[in-house]
Design a protein around this motif. Sequence first.
Motif, PDB file in Angstrom:
ATOM      1  N   VAL A   1       0.861 -12.187   4.754  1.00  0.00           N
ATOM      2  CA  VAL A   1       1.351 -11.999   3.389  1.00  0.00           C
ATOM      3  C   VAL A   1       1.592 -10.528   3.106  1.00  0.00           C
ATOM      4  N   SER A   2       2.456 -10.274   2.144  1.00  0.00           N
ATOM      5  CA  SER A   2       2.713  -8.929   1.640  1.00  0.00           C
ATOM      6  C   SER A   2       2.600  -8.962   0.124  1.00  0.00           C
ATOM      7  N   ILE A   3       2.401  -7.783  -0.467  1.00  0.00           N
ATOM      8  CA  ILE A   3       2.403  -7.686  -1.920  1.00  0.00           C
ATOM      9  C   ILE A   3       3.402  -6.621  -2.356  1.00  0.00           C
ATOM     10  N   LEU A   4       4.224  -7.005  -3.314  1.00  0.00           N
ATOM     11  CA  LEU A   4       5.207  -6.122  -3.933  1.00  0.00           C
ATOM     12  C   LEU A   4       4.842  -5.958  -5.401  1.00  0.00           C
ATOM     13  N   ILE A   5       4.942  -4.741  -5.906  1.00  0.00           N
ATOM     14  CA  ILE A   5       4.835  -4.507  -7.344  1.00  0.00           C
ATOM     15  C   ILE A   5       6.037  -3.674  -7.754  1.00  0.00           C
ATOM     16  N   CYS A   6       6.798  -4.191  -8.705  1.00  0.00           N
ATOM     17  CA  CYS A   6       7.939  -3.449  -9.239  1.00  0.00           C
ATOM     18  C   CYS A   6       7.879  -3.490 -10.761  1.00  0.00           C
ATOM     19  N   ALA A   7       8.653  -2.628 -11.401  1.00  0.00           N
ATOM     20  CA  ALA A   7       8.618  -2.556 -12.861  1.00  0.00           C
ATOM     21  C   ALA A   7       9.965  -2.058 -13.373  1.00  0.00           C
ATOM     22  N   TRP A   8      10.277  -2.463 -14.598  1.00  0.00           N
ATOM     23  CA  TRP A   8      11.520  -2.020 -15.223  1.00  0.00           C
ATOM     24  C   TRP A   8      11.390  -2.092 -16.734  1.00  0.00           C
ATOM     25  N   GLU A   9      12.274  -1.422 -17.427  1.00  0.00           N
ATOM     26  CA  GLU A   9      12.306  -1.492 -18.886  1.00  0.00           C
ATOM     27  C   GLU A   9      12.797  -2.876 -19.292  1.00  0.00           C
ATOM     28  N   TRP A  10      12.130  -3.462 -20.283  1.00  0.00           N
ATOM     29  CA  TRP A  10      12.537  -4.797 -20.705  1.00  0.00           C
ATOM     30  C   TRP A  10      12.025  -5.054 -22.113  1.00  0.00           C
TER      31      TRP A  10
ATOM     32  N   THR B   1      -0.505   0.220  -9.911  1.00  0.00           N
ATOM     33  CA  THR B   1       0.484  -0.141 -10.926  1.00  0.00           C
ATOM     34  C   THR B   1       0.658   0.984 -11.939  1.00  0.00           C
ATOM     35  N   TYR B   2      -0.437   1.591 -12.352  1.00  0.00           N
ATOM     36  CA  TYR B   2      -0.326   2.741 -13.262  1.00  0.00           C
ATOM     37  C   TYR B   2       0.443   3.883 -12.599  1.00  0.00           C
ATOM     38  N   LYS B   3       0.185   4.119 -11.315  1.00  0.00           N
ATOM     39  CA  LYS B   3       0.914   5.173 -10.612  1.00  0.00           C
ATOM     40  C   LYS B   3       2.390   4.820 -10.497  1.00  0.00           C
ATOM     41  N   LEU B   4       2.690   3.546 -10.279  1.00  0.00           N
ATOM     42  CA  LEU B   4       4.081   3.106 -10.195  1.00  0.00           C
ATOM     43  C   LEU B   4       4.824   3.395 -11.497  1.00  0.00           C
ATOM     44  N   LEU B   5       4.176   3.122 -12.626  1.00  0.00           N
ATOM     45  CA  LEU B   5       4.792   3.417 -13.916  1.00  0.00           C
ATOM     46  C   LEU B   5       5.047   4.909 -14.061  1.00  0.00           C
ATOM     47  N   GLN B   6       4.081   5.711 -13.621  1.00  0.00           N
ATOM     48  CA  GLN B   6       4.226   7.165 -13.696  1.00  0.00           C
ATOM     49  C   GLN B   6       5.378   7.660 -12.823  1.00  0.00           C
ATOM     50  N   LEU B   7       5.464   7.142 -11.612  1.00  0.00           N
ATOM     51  CA  LEU B   7       6.520   7.576 -10.697  1.00  0.00           C
ATOM     52  C   LEU B   7       7.908   7.229 -11.214  1.00  0.00           C
TER      53      LEU B   7
ATOM     54  N   TYR C   1       8.122  -3.953 -18.135  1.00  0.00           N
ATOM     55  CA  TYR C   1       7.707  -5.245 -17.598  1.00  0.00           C
ATOM     56  C   TYR C   1       7.372  -5.035 -16.133  1.00  0.00           C
ATOM     57  N   ILE C   2       6.246  -5.577 -15.698  1.00  0.00           N
ATOM     58  CA  ILE C   2       5.729  -5.360 -14.347  1.00  0.00           C
ATOM     59  C   ILE C   2       5.686  -6.687 -13.602  1.00  0.00           C
ATOM     60  N   ARG C   3       6.166  -6.698 -12.380  1.00  0.00           N
ATOM     61  CA  ARG C   3       6.205  -7.922 -11.583  1.00  0.00           C
ATOM     62  C   ARG C   3       5.492  -7.735 -10.238  1.00  0.00           C
ATOM     63  N   PRO C   4       4.239  -8.153 -10.128  1.00  0.00           N
ATOM     64  CA  PRO C   4       3.609  -8.252  -8.806  1.00  0.00           C
ATOM     65  C   PRO C   4       4.016  -9.573  -8.153  1.00  0.00           C
ATOM     66  N   LEU C   5       4.269  -9.531  -6.864  1.00  0.00           N
ATOM     67  CA  LEU C   5       4.677 -10.717  -6.111  1.00  0.00           C
ATOM     68  C   LEU C   5       3.965 -10.737  -4.771  1.00  0.00           C
ATOM     69  N   VAL C   6       3.267 -11.813  -4.487  1.00  0.00           N
ATOM     70  CA  VAL C   6       2.670 -12.023  -3.165  1.00  0.00           C
ATOM     71  C   VAL C   6       3.586 -12.970  -2.403  1.00  0.00           C
ATOM     72  N   PHE C   7       4.165 -12.502  -1.314  1.00  0.00           N
ATOM     73  CA  PHE C   7       5.109 -13.329  -0.565  1.00  0.00           C
ATOM     74  C   PHE C   7       4.684 -13.451   0.891  1.00  0.00           C
ATOM     75  N   CYS C   8       5.175 -14.510   1.530  1.00  0.00           N
ATOM     76  CA  CYS C   8       4.701 -14.889   2.863  1.00  0.00           C
ATOM     77  C   CYS C   8       5.633 -14.390   3.966  1.00  0.00           C
ATOM     78  N   HIS C   9       5.056 -14.135   5.106  1.00  0.00           N
ATOM     79  CA  HIS C   9       5.791 -13.632   6.264  1.00  0.00           C
ATOM     80  C   HIS C   9       6.557 -14.755   6.979  1.00  0.00           C
TER      81      HIS C   9
ATOM     82  N   GLY D   1       0.777  -1.239   0.000  1.00  0.00           N
ATOM     83  CA  GLY D   1       0.000   0.000   0.000  1.00  0.00           C
ATOM     84  C   GLY D   1       0.800   1.276   0.000  1.00  0.00           C
ATOM     85  N   LYS D   2       2.127   1.185   0.012  1.00  0.00           N
ATOM     86  CA  LYS D   2       2.965   2.378   0.049  1.00  0.00           C
ATOM     87  C   LYS D   2       3.985   2.359  -1.084  1.00  0.00           C
ATOM     88  N   PHE D   3       4.325   3.553  -1.561  1.00  0.00           N
ATOM     89  CA  PHE D   3       5.374   3.708  -2.563  1.00  0.00           C
ATOM     90  C   PHE D   3       6.656   4.145  -1.860  1.00  0.00           C
ATOM     91  N   ASP D   4       7.746   3.488  -2.176  1.00  0.00           N
ATOM     92  CA  ASP D   4       9.017   3.825  -1.535  1.00  0.00           C
ATOM     93  C   ASP D   4      10.151   3.456  -2.486  1.00  0.00           C
TER      94      ASP D   4
END
Length: 296
Positions: A116-125, A84-90, A97-105, A14-17
């Motif tokens: 669980v947590s959710i990560l969304i990252c993106a990069w040129e590819w 995700t759209y905001k992430l691309l803008q930022l 290429y966009i990678r959402p990942l749901v990972f466990c604590h 839920g946060k951008f960092d």
Amino acid sequence: MNYYNSNTIIYLDGKFDKAINSSTDLYGQSLHYGYAAFEGIRAYKTHNGNRIFKAAAHFHRLERSCQLANIPFPWDKQELIAATYKLLQLNKLKDAYIRPLVFCHPNMKLNEPSGVSILICAWEWEAYSGSKLLNLGISKYERPNPKSVPMEAKLSGSYVNSILATTAAKALGFDEALLLDMNGFVAEASGANIFIEKDGKLFTPKTGNILPGITRTTVKELCHVLDIECIEKEITVAELKNADSAFLCGTATEIAGVAAIDDVVFRPLWRESIGYTIQRAYKNLVLEKVNYEVII
């Protein structure tokens, strides 16, 4: 490839960092057991602006993967798409290429996650396989028995199988590995589905022992629009090597033609194949150069 730098922004719970400010726990089930679900999504710069191709379908599959693996999914999918759209803008990304990942604590037990947590990252590819025709090698590794792991789920641990197959194929001089299922029928490449052409028709392995890819579904939809007969069936190695042409498809791969499988070279020119027609139609679709609203 550098996936991030000191200015890269990620989305985490839920946060951008900044990526460099983020961390994860070393005792998580995802790190130790591969107990996680993820997606691969593409964004394209189109004349209509920056578009994420089939975002809803990808986040729906992410949720479904979690359900099949008993991983909680407490998020609203529309909010994730907006994030995700905001992430691309930022990150000032257009073609990405966009990678959402749901990972466990943290949890060292072999049971349901403690959180669980959710990560969304993106990069040129660029396209994963580039623009060249691929040489495939039939792998000694098989796709897992569907009774051992849900094949329709995109789970992190399942991709150890893909890494082993790809590494072995490249060591033998191939571009990519093609895996069979437990019964010896053609399944898929390490990270992409396969279609073969024979006598003016397309054939692709039926579901059950493969990941039913979103790009695979898109190819079938394009076949419907273009009036190309597409048949799902069990495909033998003999049928594969006797095909007129073949191509791989996937979000990262997009549409990639196959030059040869093992020692068998496909003789017809790629530009004369159905795969080439699909490749062009797919590119027009993701770039919104044609009116395919029926598919989108």
